[in-house]
Design a protein around this motif. Sequence first.
Motif, mmCIF file in Angstrom:
data_model
loop_
_atom_site.group_PDB
_atom_site.id
_atom_site.type_symbol
_atom_site.label_atom_id
_atom_site.label_comp_id
_atom_site.label_asym_id
_atom_site.label_seq_id
_atom_site.Cartn_x
_atom_site.Cartn_y
_atom_site.Cartn_z
ATOM 1 N N THR A 89 91.548 37.030 91.636
ATOM 2 C CA THR A 89 92.150 37.278 92.949
ATOM 3 C C THR A 89 92.892 38.612 92.964
ATOM 4 N N ASP A 90 93.676 38.862 91.907
ATOM 5 C CA ASP A 90 94.393 40.139 91.802
ATOM 6 C C ASP A 90 93.412 41.306 91.821
ATOM 7 N N LEU A 91 92.341 41.175 91.036
ATOM 8 C CA LEU A 91 91.373 42.264 90.924
ATOM 9 C C LEU A 91 90.623 42.478 92.235
ATOM 10 N N VAL B 131 87.128 44.093 97.096
ATOM 11 C CA VAL B 131 85.870 43.348 97.168
ATOM 12 C C VAL B 131 86.199 41.858 97.174
ATOM 13 N N SER B 132 85.189 41.027 97.357
ATOM 14 C CA SER B 132 85.429 39.592 97.431
ATOM 15 C C SER B 132 85.725 39.017 96.051
ATOM 16 N N ASN C 81 84.390 37.591 90.346
ATOM 17 C CA ASN C 81 84.126 36.529 89.367
ATOM 18 C C ASN C 81 82.761 36.689 88.711
ATOM 19 N N GLN C 82 81.778 37.073 89.496
ATOM 20 C CA GLN C 82 80.434 37.276 88.942
ATOM 21 C C GLN C 82 80.454 38.382 87.886
ATOM 22 N N HIS C 83 81.098 39.495 88.186
ATOM 23 C CA HIS C 83 81.181 40.599 87.233
ATOM 24 C C HIS C 83 81.973 40.197 85.989
ATOM 25 N N LEU C 84 83.064 39.476 86.190
ATOM 26 C CA LEU C 84 83.902 39.079 85.063
ATOM 27 C C LEU C 84 83.161 38.144 84.119
#
Length: 318
Positions: A268-270, A276-277, A282-285
Amino acid sequence: MIRYQLEASDVSTIRFGISPLSELGLGLRAFRAPERYPLQRPWLDGIAAVRPLLDDEVLLGLVDERRWVADFVNPRPESPLTSFDDELVALGRITRKRMHDDLERVHGTVPTVFTGRHDAVVARLQHALSDAWRLCFAPYWLRMRAVMQSDITHRGRIAAHEGVGAVLRGLSDSVRFDGRNLDVRLSSPIARDRPVHGEGVTLVPSIFVVRASTPIDDDLPPTIMYPARGQGAMWSTTSHPDQSAVRDLLGSTRAGLLQALGEPASSTDLAMRFGVSTSAVNQHLRVLERSGMLNRTRYGRAVLYYRSDLGQALTRVT
């Protein structure tokens, strides 16, 4: 100084071991006095971002300004395959008397954090150690263990060619062996004799021992923790990566996320920071985590991500 008095049969029962919990316990010395461990500075820098997540009141209560560590977090490894989880479960069975005796040998008293209802104290201790392991040691354990295992292999070759005596005499400049007496020079000025009586002596390599160390309690099984060789190259990398090449490899978004995670942050912070959403972040992480570039931990209700050892290297953080 402590003198381990060995009979001829005791020499044949000398063995090596690696204890994850003991290495964590010894690593608390570097938390307390980082200036004494210059070789571990890259590691200390790497875990700086997650140190605020630790229960320092408990962890630093296990070690004093002399860098003496409570014996119960320096267990003698029972086998070459000792696991941290097994050692932590065993620690959960510690009695109140044993805990307080060990702490009094270190501090002269029992720190307040270890007083109170014993089951609650033990639960908090286990939680603090588990967090420290997960955040500060587990991400680097393969590298740490490789150094210690290489040391054991090297000394095993010496034992095969020159005998156990050569191994004992080569552990540290503070260790002496005359064929029967195994002397370990310690910071304590009190000289003690400790007959081995068939218990064997366990040699434990460590990256957090400068000279040599033994249990504070002479009634514990004979154990010598000594500095593992080869630490100088432990944190070295071949070269700093070309950051444009890293962006080409990962893509600009993932490279940016990796760069931003020098300190733990939630998706959420990022997402707010990058505009971006949350689902996209989350997908990238998840991709970065699966590739070994990120670690994650739960902090309250949030999941925090931070750079792994590999992620540090790719962002030139050493």
